[in-house]
Design a protein around this motif. Structure first.
Motif: not given
Length: 76
Positions: A2-3, A7, A13, A16, A25, A27, A35-36, A46
């Motif tokens: 997950s994002e 993090k 980030l 976007q 999004n 990162f 990238e998500f 992902v």
């Protein structure tokens, strides 16, 4: 993944953007970008991108680890 999880390991980030029905999004941490991409709020991919490395001193053990991770997709 997950994002929130990336993090927690130091990714930030950086961008976007929307494209068609998708939202992405991006990162980054060092040379790694993750990238998500979402379609209508559902996570669909992902993806990992690495910047080009022009010079990188490396040990045999480090090379073996990178080979195991980065070349796993080559032989599918």
């Amino acid at each position: 993944m997950s994002e929130q999880e990336i993090k927690e390991i130091g990714f930030e980030l950086t961008k976007q953007y929307a494209h068609d029905q998708f939202k992405t999004n991006r990162f980054q941490k060092g040379i790694l970008e993750v990238e998500f991409t979402y379609e209508n709020e559902k996570l669909i991919t992902v993806d990992l991108t690495m910047e080009e490395i022009n010079f990188f001193p490396i040990t045999k053990e480090e090379l073996q680890q990178l080979n195991k991770i980065l070349n796993k997709w080559v032989y599918l």
